[in-house]
Scaffold this motif. Sequence first.
Motif, mmCIF file in Angstrom:
data_model
loop_
_atom_site.group_PDB
_atom_site.id
_atom_site.type_symbol
_atom_site.label_atom_id
_atom_site.label_comp_id
_atom_site.label_asym_id
_atom_site.label_seq_id
_atom_site.Cartn_x
_atom_site.Cartn_y
_atom_site.Cartn_z
ATOM 1 N N SER A 217 -71.538 68.667 10.643
ATOM 2 C CA SER A 217 -71.089 67.338 10.216
ATOM 3 C C SER A 217 -70.472 66.550 11.366
ATOM 4 N N GLY A 218 -70.560 67.105 12.582
ATOM 5 C CA GLY A 218 -70.000 66.421 13.741
ATOM 6 C C GLY A 218 -68.510 66.614 13.903
ATOM 7 N N GLU A 219 -67.909 67.555 13.168
ATOM 8 C CA GLU A 219 -66.463 67.802 13.250
ATOM 9 C C GLU A 219 -66.168 68.825 14.342
ATOM 10 N N ASP A 220 -65.071 68.643 15.039
ATOM 11 C CA ASP A 220 -64.705 69.482 16.176
ATOM 12 C C ASP A 220 -64.343 70.899 15.712
ATOM 13 N N VAL A 221 -65.120 71.885 16.159
ATOM 14 C CA VAL A 221 -64.820 73.290 15.868
ATOM 15 C C VAL A 221 -64.759 74.078 17.177
ATOM 16 N N THR A 222 -64.373 73.403 18.261
ATOM 17 C CA THR A 222 -64.373 74.027 19.577
ATOM 18 C C THR A 222 -63.460 75.243 19.624
ATOM 19 N N THR A 223 -62.250 75.120 19.122
ATOM 20 C CA THR A 223 -61.287 76.214 19.250
ATOM 21 C C THR A 223 -61.778 77.499 18.604
ATOM 22 N N PRO A 224 -62.230 77.505 17.349
ATOM 23 C CA PRO A 224 -62.668 78.780 16.761
ATOM 24 C C PRO A 224 -63.997 79.296 17.306
ATOM 25 N N LEU A 225 -64.877 78.407 17.781
ATOM 26 C CA LEU A 225 -66.218 78.853 18.162
ATOM 27 C C LEU A 225 -66.418 78.999 19.668
ATOM 28 N N LEU A 226 -65.434 78.631 20.459
ATOM 29 C CA LEU A 226 -65.649 78.553 21.902
ATOM 30 C C LEU A 226 -66.042 79.880 22.516
ATOM 31 N N ARG A 227 -65.408 80.969 22.113
ATOM 32 C CA ARG A 227 -65.581 82.218 22.846
ATOM 33 C C ARG A 227 -66.382 83.300 22.123
ATOM 34 N N SER A 228 -66.227 83.445 20.801
ATOM 35 C CA SER A 228 -66.863 84.636 20.228
ATOM 36 C C SER A 228 -67.457 84.472 18.839
ATOM 37 N N ARG A 229 -66.942 83.616 17.999
ATOM 38 C CA ARG A 229 -67.397 83.595 16.611
ATOM 39 C C ARG A 229 -68.841 83.128 16.507
ATOM 40 N N TRP A 230 -69.573 83.658 15.527
ATOM 41 C CA TRP A 230 -70.927 83.172 15.244
ATOM 42 C C TRP A 230 -71.092 82.819 13.774
ATOM 43 N N THR A 231 -69.986 82.797 13.051
ATOM 44 C CA THR A 231 -69.982 82.331 11.663
ATOM 45 C C THR A 231 -68.800 81.392 11.464
ATOM 46 N N THR A 232 -68.874 80.630 10.393
ATOM 47 C CA THR A 232 -67.759 79.791 9.998
ATOM 48 C C THR A 232 -67.280 80.245 8.626
ATOM 49 N N SER A 233 -66.359 79.522 8.067
ATOM 50 C CA SER A 233 -65.958 79.692 6.668
ATOM 51 C C SER A 233 -66.529 78.520 5.881
ATOM 52 N N PRO A 234 -66.528 78.588 4.557
ATOM 53 C CA PRO A 234 -67.009 77.434 3.788
ATOM 54 C C PRO A 234 -66.294 76.137 4.144
ATOM 55 N N LYS A 235 -65.006 76.229 4.472
ATOM 56 C CA LYS A 235 -64.260 75.008 4.765
ATOM 57 C C LYS A 235 -64.513 74.506 6.183
ATOM 58 N N MET A 236 -64.948 75.370 7.077
ATOM 59 C CA MET A 236 -65.247 74.949 8.442
ATOM 60 C C MET A 236 -66.687 74.462 8.572
ATOM 61 N N ALA A 237 -67.540 74.857 7.642
ATOM 62 C CA ALA A 237 -68.957 74.526 7.735
ATOM 63 C C ALA A 237 -69.182 73.027 7.529
ATOM 64 N N GLY A 238 -70.287 72.534 8.080
ATOM 65 C CA GLY A 238 -70.661 71.139 7.905
ATOM 66 C C GLY A 238 -72.168 71.006 7.802
ATOM 67 N N TYR A 239 -72.633 70.119 6.945
ATOM 68 C CA TYR A 239 -74.070 69.969 6.697
ATOM 69 C C TYR A 239 -74.520 68.508 6.734
ATOM 70 N N ASP A 240 -73.620 67.577 6.950
ATOM 71 C CA ASP A 240 -73.964 66.165 6.811
ATOM 72 C C ASP A 240 -75.028 65.730 7.811
ATOM 73 N N LEU A 241 -74.987 66.281 9.019
ATOM 74 C CA LEU A 241 -75.910 65.850 10.068
ATOM 75 C C LEU A 241 -77.087 66.795 10.240
ATOM 76 N N CYS A 242 -76.861 68.093 10.121
ATOM 77 C CA CYS A 242 -77.949 69.045 10.365
ATOM 78 C C CYS A 242 -77.597 70.415 9.812
ATOM 79 N N HIS A 243 -78.597 71.246 9.642
ATOM 80 C CA HIS A 243 -78.440 72.660 9.331
ATOM 81 C C HIS A 243 -79.745 73.346 9.730
ATOM 82 N N VAL A 244 -79.851 74.649 9.471
ATOM 83 C CA VAL A 244 -81.063 75.404 9.797
ATOM 84 C C VAL A 244 -81.567 76.088 8.532
ATOM 85 N N ASN A 245 -82.799 75.778 8.132
ATOM 86 C CA ASN A 245 -83.437 76.516 7.043
ATOM 87 C C ASN A 245 -83.899 77.871 7.573
#
Length: 738
Positions: A217-245
Amino acid sequence: MNVRPREQEQAARWKSNAIRTVVTTIKNEGPFLLEWLCYHRLIGFNRFVIYSNDCTDGTHEMLQILDAAGIVSHYDNGTLLPGLPEDPQRRAYSRAIALPEVQNSDWVAVLDGDEFFTVNVGEGTLDDLFAALPPRTDAVAAQWRIFGNGGVIPFRDDLQIRQFTLASPKDVPFTHSQFAVKSMFRPLPVQQLGVHRPVFKNFYGMPAHPLLFVNGSGEDVTTPLLRSRWTTSPKMAGYDLCHVNHYMIRSSEVFLMKRWRGTANSSNAERINFDYYDQHNLNVVPETGITRWADRVDEARAELFGLIPELGGLHATAIEEYRKQIDRLKAQLQAEAPDQYARLFDPAILEAETRRRQAELKARRERAEATRPVALDEAEAAAPAQARPVIRSPILLTPLHADAVVPTMPLSAMTPWVEPAADPAPAPETAAAPAEAEPRPDVPPQWLIDLRRSPWRRGFYHSEEEFAALHVERERAHLFVSFDNLSQVGDEQIDREAWGYEFARKSNWSQLGIFAFRANWFRNDVLFDYLRHLRDSGLFARYQTVTFSGTSMGAYAACAFSSLAPGAQVIAFSPQSTLSPALVPWETRFPSGRLANWKGDFADAAGETASAERVFLIYDPLEAADRAHVDRFSGPNITFLPTPLAGHKTALRLRQSELLSKVVRGLATRTLDEAGFHSLYRSARMQPWYLDALGARLLDRRRLDWVLRLSRIARQNGRPNVARMLEARAAGLEPKSR
């Protein structure tokens, strides 16, 4: 020589969106390759770097033709190369990062052959996405939408994007991998390609070298994703702009083929089994946005066939051979496993499973609504004027920005979804104990003192009948999640601490410690729901890295519950993989644990670690039962760290050697590798427990000469008591006959 300053080079990375590259690995995708390629060309990707390995259906030949036509860059990835990973997918990524066509791109996306990057803004093109992204975006984390088979049984030469329209929901997690991301990024800051997200160069993300990572959704998630994470939580996820089928299952017949042939990203065919099917056949909610491209993909594919007739012939051959192999596999499965056959090919079973999933979604949404925090004005409106408004709070915190104030939780809060048990009957009065039997005075535990008087005063303590949870919020860089071991269950002292509390305290790590009040190996449905609620409330997502740890019973829990925080790491000492009699009938230890209920969720820790980034198993290979448990773990994320002669008490032995903190801290912070661990463990060989264990083995083998030699070594190294003990034992030992 005119060298452009680094600052200019960094700024230049945002100036163009012209070259958009996809890097992928493929194996036997002949029937599906051209749909995937035409779709991604239509939405705006204009460079394709494709690695193939072990193809038998014409995929390799199709790619060679496309390469000769200048449509893709194809590389054969079937040969092991010196210095590169054995895993074909990671081997391809190691090769691709050095290619000029990757380094010179403006954007790079790493996608598999069953993944379709979907733009949800404008006309659905990359140009529309780039126009909507925040300025100077460096990476986009596009959420997976996992598609099930949608009740489709046969394999047909029809577009996947048209056939499959039921997918995972956006708000409710059904599986740990549901909220995985796939990344599109600018290559300059990237050091290494990854399956889900790149590894950035160390200095990027620092103040002098800023980096912006946004969600779908274009929201800043730099801090949690910068170094190691490869998943989000439902509240961190965004779909407004793009996703992957992600078409992980496709039709039932195609899943059968996938099970048979394996995947391009793993040499382990057993990974694709019915557990995989159950986990990812998510026919839950409609998702049809991509279908607007179906007719244009048909036209583009037909145009390719017209321009390159050989492609049409190879595609038709792949379809024909695919059909023949499916027929053979179906006949074999029906003869050998009719129950599995019915699960895949009985329409009534498929329909019932879809209804069950959709009913589960409805129920979980209703539960979430029932426990939703009620705003003060809502409560006042609903309550009579004379009544005091009641505010229902979630069990924990909502996800916060790094600099936000962390709310506390009342110590008296109860689990909102469980009815409290009736008050227990009063205990019968007994005579006072004699003075000499009086327990020591109650003193507050260190964690309570810390929460009240240290700089780290935010957290909570939540208690249930069979477990309790302690959370102390310190630094956001790391969360240490620990679980009690069996020896702590009977500790009724008021100052009891969570396992590893003092270590986490000295390390300035935040901690979630789970206390055990029953010897049931944490097999408790209330605990399952509680930990899921912590996950859904964003606890694990708050931290850059998360480490689950424990020993024995606690190590089972660390492995089993690690699936609640995909991308976490696990440090497990002498773990049991399960105590289920059906899975480990050879396990005769721990009678109280074996009597627990081993049906339901989290029952097999060996299967729950698949989503962890790294799993360290520390065990004594000479302990037959411990070794058998460890042997049940497999996967590229597993690291086996044997500690011969430590016995089942590996954590205790390392602590006695003053190594436990070094090992946990080093593994968790990536400052200790496998060679370093073995070097540390070798330094413990003069410890009394090690010498005693080695002497016992030599005595069992009746090696008198070696026992006496060991006693001399012990004496020379300042262990006279151990030396005397060995000599005393050897005195009555007959030498082994040769």
